[in-house]
Design a protein around this motif. Sequence first.
Motif, PDB file in Angstrom:
ATOM      1  N   PRO A 255       0.898  -1.290   0.048  1.00 11.28           N
ATOM      2  CA  PRO A 255      -0.004   0.128  -0.094  1.00 11.28           C
ATOM      3  C   PRO A 255       0.876   1.218   0.005  1.00 11.28           C
ATOM      4  CG  PRO A 255      -0.646  -1.741   1.567  1.00 11.28           C
ATOM      5  CD  PRO A 255       0.444  -2.228   1.029  1.00 11.28           C
ATOM      6  N   GLY A 256       0.613   2.146  -0.829  1.00 11.70           N
ATOM      7  CA  GLY A 256       1.230   3.566  -1.095  1.00 11.70           C
ATOM      8  C   GLY A 256       2.242   3.183  -1.676  1.00 11.70           C
ATOM      9  N   GLY A 257       2.522   2.269  -2.249  1.00 12.11           N
ATOM     10  CA  GLY A 257       3.744   1.975  -3.237  1.00 12.11           C
ATOM     11  C   GLY A 257       5.386   1.964  -2.366  1.00 12.11           C
ATOM     12  N   VAL A 258       5.064   1.811  -1.052  1.00  9.83           N
ATOM     13  CA  VAL A 258       6.372   1.786  -0.334  1.00  9.83           C
ATOM     14  C   VAL A 258       7.133   0.691  -0.666  1.00  9.83           C
ATOM     15  CG1 VAL A 258       7.364   1.630   1.942  1.00  9.83           C
ATOM     16  CG2 VAL A 258       5.305   3.030   1.371  1.00  9.83           C
ATOM     17  N   PRO A 259       8.438   0.771  -1.089  1.00  7.82           N
ATOM     18  CA  PRO A 259       9.225  -0.497  -1.402  1.00  7.82           C
ATOM     19  C   PRO A 259       9.434  -1.359  -0.282  1.00  7.82           C
ATOM     20  CG  PRO A 259      10.438   1.700  -2.046  1.00  7.82           C
ATOM     21  CD  PRO A 259       9.343   2.067  -1.218  1.00  7.82           C
ATOM     22  N   LEU A 260       9.525  -2.759  -0.466  1.00  9.41           N
ATOM     23  CA  LEU A 260       9.653  -3.733   0.238  1.00  9.41           C
ATOM     24  C   LEU A 260      11.018  -4.158   0.388  1.00  9.41           C
ATOM     25  CD1 LEU A 260       6.337  -5.778  -0.406  1.00  9.41           C
ATOM     26  CD2 LEU A 260       6.783  -4.249   1.497  1.00  9.41           C
ATOM     27  N   PRO A 261      11.293  -4.666   1.562  1.00 11.68           N
ATOM     28  CA  PRO A 261      12.682  -5.317   1.744  1.00 11.68           C
ATOM     29  C   PRO A 261      12.620  -6.499   0.726  1.00 11.68           C
ATOM     30  CG  PRO A 261      11.858  -5.091   3.686  1.00 11.68           C
ATOM     31  CD  PRO A 261      10.609  -4.970   2.665  1.00 11.68           C
ATOM     32  N   PRO A 262      14.026  -6.891   0.171  1.00  7.63           N
ATOM     33  CA  PRO A 262      14.172  -8.012  -0.689  1.00  7.63           C
ATOM     34  C   PRO A 262      13.649  -9.390  -0.062  1.00  7.63           C
ATOM     35  CG  PRO A 262      16.204  -6.842  -0.509  1.00  7.63           C
ATOM     36  CD  PRO A 262      15.405  -6.402   0.574  1.00  7.63           C
ATOM     37  N   ASP A 263      13.331 -10.083  -1.070  1.00  6.96           N
ATOM     38  CA  ASP A 263      12.487 -11.651  -0.638  1.00  6.96           C
ATOM     39  C   ASP A 263      11.473 -11.171   0.538  1.00  6.96           C
ATOM     40  OD1 ASP A 263      14.300 -13.087  -2.179  1.00  6.96           O
ATOM     41  OD2 ASP A 263      15.564 -12.943  -0.554  1.00  6.96           O
ATOM     42  N   THR A 264      10.722 -10.191   0.277  1.00  4.48           N
ATOM     43  CA  THR A 264       9.370  -9.851   1.135  1.00  4.48           C
ATOM     44  C   THR A 264       8.197  -9.624   0.237  1.00  4.48           C
ATOM     45  OG1 THR A 264      10.978  -8.861   2.769  1.00  4.48           O
ATOM     46  CG2 THR A 264       8.528  -8.357   2.890  1.00  4.48           C
ATOM     47  N   ILE A 265       7.075 -10.151   0.750  1.00  8.55           N
ATOM     48  CA  ILE A 265       5.839 -10.205  -0.219  1.00  8.55           C
ATOM     49  C   ILE A 265       4.799  -9.222   0.632  1.00  8.55           C
ATOM     50  CG2 ILE A 265       4.148 -11.029  -1.361  1.00  8.55           C
ATOM     51  CD1 ILE A 265       6.418 -12.695  -2.924  1.00  8.55           C
ATOM     52  N   ASP A 266       4.000  -8.439   0.290  1.00 11.18           N
ATOM     53  CA  ASP A 266       2.943  -8.058   1.154  1.00 11.18           C
ATOM     54  C   ASP A 266       1.631  -8.560   0.507  1.00 11.18           C
ATOM     55  OD1 ASP A 266       0.838  -6.818   2.495  1.00 11.18           O
ATOM     56  OD2 ASP A 266       1.733  -4.838   2.525  1.00 11.18           O
ATOM     57  N   CYS A 267       0.979  -9.405   1.169  1.00 15.70           N
ATOM     58  CA  CYS A 267      -0.408  -9.875   0.565  1.00 15.70           C
ATOM     59  C   CYS A 267      -1.687  -9.008   0.547  1.00 15.70           C
ATOM     60  CB  CYS A 267      -0.751 -11.538   1.272  1.00 15.70           C
ATOM     61  SG  CYS A 267       0.363 -12.612   0.653  1.00 15.70           S
ATOM     62  N   GLN A 268      -1.337  -7.798   1.282  1.00 18.42           N
ATOM     63  CA  GLN A 268      -2.455  -6.772   1.461  1.00 18.42           C
ATOM     64  C   GLN A 268      -3.600  -7.724   1.966  1.00 18.42           C
ATOM     65  OE1 GLN A 268      -3.071  -5.077  -2.199  1.00 18.42           O
ATOM     66  NE2 GLN A 268      -0.987  -4.753  -2.725  1.00 18.42           N
ATOM     67  N   GLY A 269      -3.608  -8.245   3.252  1.00 19.61           N
ATOM     68  CA  GLY A 269      -4.698  -8.737   3.797  1.00 19.61           C
ATOM     69  C   GLY A 269      -5.487  -9.808   3.153  1.00 19.61           C
ATOM     70  N   THR A 270      -4.801 -10.550   2.203  1.00 16.58           N
ATOM     71  CA  THR A 270      -5.473 -11.572   1.275  1.00 16.58           C
ATOM     72  C   THR A 270      -4.686 -12.897   1.763  1.00 16.58           C
ATOM     73  OG1 THR A 270      -4.379 -11.317  -0.540  1.00 16.58           O
ATOM     74  CG2 THR A 270      -6.149 -10.494  -0.578  1.00 16.58           C
ATOM     75  N   PRO A 271      -5.148 -14.189   1.728  1.00 15.39           N
ATOM     76  CA  PRO A 271      -4.658 -15.320   2.067  1.00 15.39           C
ATOM     77  C   PRO A 271      -3.453 -16.181   1.176  1.00 15.39           C
ATOM     78  CG  PRO A 271      -6.721 -16.011   1.253  1.00 15.39           C
ATOM     79  CD  PRO A 271      -6.345 -14.357   1.142  1.00 15.39           C
ATOM     80  N   VAL A 272      -2.751 -16.859   1.289  1.00 21.54           N
ATOM     81  CA  VAL A 272      -1.940 -17.567   0.490  1.00 21.54           C
ATOM     82  C   VAL A 272      -2.379 -18.708   0.572  1.00 21.54           C
ATOM     83  CG1 VAL A 272       0.574 -18.688   0.485  1.00 21.54           C
ATOM     84  CG2 VAL A 272       0.255 -16.231   1.257  1.00 21.54           C
ATOM     85  N   LEU A 273      -2.435 -19.133  -0.852  1.00 19.64           N
ATOM     86  CA  LEU A 273      -3.081 -20.731  -1.390  1.00 19.64           C
ATOM     87  C   LEU A 273      -1.998 -21.291  -2.164  1.00 19.64           C
ATOM     88  CD1 LEU A 273      -6.710 -18.976  -2.073  1.00 19.64           C
ATOM     89  CD2 LEU A 273      -5.986 -20.100  -0.028  1.00 19.64           C
ATOM     90  N   GLU A 274      -2.273 -22.475  -2.045  1.00 19.56           N
ATOM     91  CA  GLU A 274      -1.801 -23.240  -3.158  1.00 19.56           C
ATOM     92  C   GLU A 274      -2.134 -23.203  -4.432  1.00 19.56           C
ATOM     93  OE1 GLU A 274      -4.871 -26.162  -1.488  1.00 19.56           O
ATOM     94  OE2 GLU A 274      -3.263 -24.992  -0.858  1.00 19.56           O
ATOM     95  N   ALA A 275      -1.580 -23.245  -5.514  1.00 22.07           N
ATOM     96  CA  ALA A 275      -2.192 -22.827  -6.823  1.00 22.07           C
ATOM     97  C   ALA A 275      -3.043 -24.135  -7.307  1.00 22.07           C
ATOM     98  CB  ALA A 275      -1.179 -23.131  -8.206  1.00 22.07           C
ATOM     99  N   HIS A 276      -4.108 -23.981  -8.351  1.00 19.95           N
ATOM    100  CA  HIS A 276      -4.901 -24.836  -8.818  1.00 19.95           C
ATOM    101  C   HIS A 276      -4.320 -25.852  -9.825  1.00 19.95           C
ATOM    102  CE1 HIS A 276      -8.555 -26.413 -10.508  1.00 19.95           C
ATOM    103  NE2 HIS A 276      -8.214 -25.874 -11.812  1.00 19.95           N
ATOM    104  N   LEU A 277      -4.509 -27.062  -9.893  1.00 25.38           N
ATOM    105  CA  LEU A 277      -4.120 -27.826 -10.679  1.00 25.38           C
ATOM    106  C   LEU A 277      -4.854 -28.155 -11.965  1.00 25.38           C
ATOM    107  CD1 LEU A 277      -2.466 -31.040  -8.752  1.00 25.38           C
ATOM    108  CD2 LEU A 277      -1.445 -29.091  -9.424  1.00 25.38           C
ATOM    109  N   GLN A 278      -4.409 -27.691 -12.950  1.00 22.35           N
ATOM    110  CA  GLN A 278      -5.264 -27.476 -14.144  1.00 22.35           C
ATOM    111  C   GLN A 278      -4.894 -28.585 -15.038  1.00 22.35           C
ATOM    112  OE1 GLN A 278      -7.694 -25.332 -15.563  1.00 22.35           O
ATOM    113  NE2 GLN A 278      -7.815 -27.012 -17.170  1.00 22.35           N
TER     114      GLN A 278
END
Length: 667
Positions: A532-555
């Motif tokens: 949020p706000g475009g603030v740079p994140l430290p390396p190897d860091t991801i902001d999920c913005q209040g959403t869950p982390v899920l395993e991918a769908h197998l297609q």
Amino acid sequence: MKRIVSLLTLLTTALVLALPAMAQQQENHQATASPLVQLLQSKGILTPEEVATVSQASSPTEADKRLAQLLVEKGLISEQEYKATYTTTPVAASGSSAAHLVNAVLRVPEAQSSGQAAPAPAAPSVVPAVAPLRVLPIDAPKQGGLIPDIKLGSGASMKLYGFYKASAVSDTASSGGATFGSQDWPLPLLLADTGPTSDSQVHIKARSFRIGSQFEWVPKGSSVTVTGKVEGDFEGDYTNVNNRNISGVRSSQFGIRLAFVRLDTKLGGTVPVFAEFGQDWSLIASSLPSLFETTGLGVGMGTLYERIPQFKVGVQFHSGDLKIQPEFAMVLPAAASSGLTDEQRARFGDRAGSESNQPGEEARVVFQFPISHSWSGVAPAQIIVSGHHARMNEIIPGVAQAATSQICLVTPCTIRTPFPLNPSVPNVGFTTTTTILNATNCSGASCTLATLFPRGSEADNPQNIWTTELQLPTPWVTFVGKFYRGNDMRFFFGSQLNDVFSSLHGLVDVGNGISFSGRPITFGCAGGTTAPGGVPLPPDTIDCQGTPVLEAHLQPIGGYGGFGELSFPLSRIFHADPEGHNSGWILHLQYGTDRAYAAEARRGNGLARTDLDTAALTYKLNKWVSFVQETSYINTRAATARSKLFQGVRVTQAHDWRNEFGTIFTF
């Protein structure tokens, strides 16, 4: 090489044409066998044991009935014709227009014993039409109908059968690479680079030996017919042991193809029903092409089939000459996962299907009927609709110790770790070094995949297939056609041998895990990775913005295909003498195609389509020996232009001319 193959074909064809000029070997039978029975045996319609059964009848009428019953079982006459024959008036005197039957057992009349000439029975003779290859026939076995070669001490009857095939093969190109580049049976091309040339090669095949046995048990006082079959061959894997490493090219190992027991009875004494338990052909494999090359039988080229452990039931309804048979089977679910190691394959094989904790389901309905009652020696037609459904489940284990389980060694796994790659680290578990912020399924301020999924996770996908098939035999040509559509068809040799891919569906990649089947499973952040706000994140860091982390769908990768085949009984078309040396010529013309949806195949092996065009000329010397020349054109296309290596350069498609000549000894 082509000149050598052509010369070999010419010399062998000359030999084939010369051999029938000799008197064909005939078996001696009892003197009581009629000319009609002898004729049917000489054409391979009746076996010596069946001839003996007919000849040992207590009366001419009983012999006629036994012969007629055998012809009904073989599909040469219908039940309606059989009933009509034995409800008509007695045979009329000579000169009458009424039809008459030739006695199956030849009785010497008194006039002949006194020196008067007896009229010779006239029996029409015709070269049989080409019968479709039916691995799942619907003719129910009759109790006591098996003529045994061996009587077992248990009271069971056993009959042996099989064939041995030797052939010479010439290919102008190979499938490529260290794994697929030297096979004596064809696969789709472009699986790997062929090097500086197309890798043309020649093979002499002498491992195509198949043997099987049919069983029958006849319990006393029971209305249930118990039959079974065990069949295997040497066209499976090569052994992987030290004493075969040098000579392995000639040393394949025996494998079971079919093994089942079947129970047949009749509901109310009229409606046939059955139950079968064991390994048999899949219900979506009702129609197969008459290819001489049987090791692969059109793998990835339009022949959808498989043999699979199953529990199966069926019922048959009759309406005149029309037979309708619905069947249902509970089968072993299997995906033939492409990521399995050699050790995993050796131990059991695919596990994703079994770990779904539910069986696969198959069903088919067969409509069988004669096209014309006036055609002699023509099998009935069939129309077939079938379907298959199963579910696969991939288990991704958790990470007990992040420092020892964060290396992913399987391409295209994404690796996020500050530690150097260590080949001794198992290729299982999650990558764990990426810091994940604001994930709703994270209990703290920040998490890794190891903390989000400490016990692991799982992802599943469906496997759905349906087919339509048509088999139309006529006196002049037999047509067999099949169309299929589905997804995750690698186990059934379809969809260019693709299976599934890990699809994010809008998720942003935050790491990967490896399933028990060796498949990389991507994990992603559902809400994106921009802070949020475009603030740079430290390396190897991801902001999920209040959403869950899920395993991918197998297609599952989808596709479709099928084949069409025309078989011409040349000897019958050109009115050859059924007893002559030209009575065994057959021409097969076949086109097959197997296709994967290009957009999905790009996430798999990158193959979009393989076409197979085949012409095969068969000469049947007698019922034991046949000679075949089969010429095929194989063409494979990539899903993306110039994306595959062939002869060391980037190409979109490649082709192979394949010639195989050989002989089949049948018993």
